[in-house]
Design an enzyme around this catalytic site. Sequence first.
Site: not given
Length: 144
Positions: A78, A101, A109-110, A138
Site C-alpha cells: 500500500y 475495486n 487488488c489481491h 500465482e
Amino acid sequence: MLTADSRALVGLSIVKRVPPSADNSTHQVLQQARRELDQYFAGTRKHFDVPVELMGTAFQRSIWNLLTKIHFGDTVSYGELAEKVGKPHAARAIGGAVGANPVPIIVPCHRVMGVSGLITGYSAGDGISTKKVLLDLEGIAYRF
C-alpha cells in the site's frame, strides 16, 4: 458473478453461487471474461484482455489503473502505491480505493500487500482466505 454493459466488464463479485437469473451466456463481453477467468484458474493465463470499464472517483480510478500494471506473480505494498501517486502518507486512502475495486482478480487488488508481504485484508469473496487462494495460484509468498 460478472456484470457488463454493452462494451465492457463493469463488475466481478466472488460469490459461492451465481443466481440462476444471472445467466447471460450469449453476452460477448461476459463470455470473454468467463473464458479468461477459466484460463487464469487453470494456470494458462497471466494477463486479462477483456475490456473493463472502471466506475469510481478519479482517485480510485488512478489506483485501479496502477493495479492493472502489477504483473502476475508480483506484489506491491500500500505504501508503494501511495508513493507512486505522490501521496506518501496516504496508505490508508490507498487501501480504501483498493478495497473498492469493482473488478477484483482482473484488476488484481489481491497483489497488494502490507509491509514485508503481510496480508492485511481483502474485501472480495471470503476475505483473506480468498486472497490466499489467488496468491497461491500465482506462486506469491506471503505472511499473515
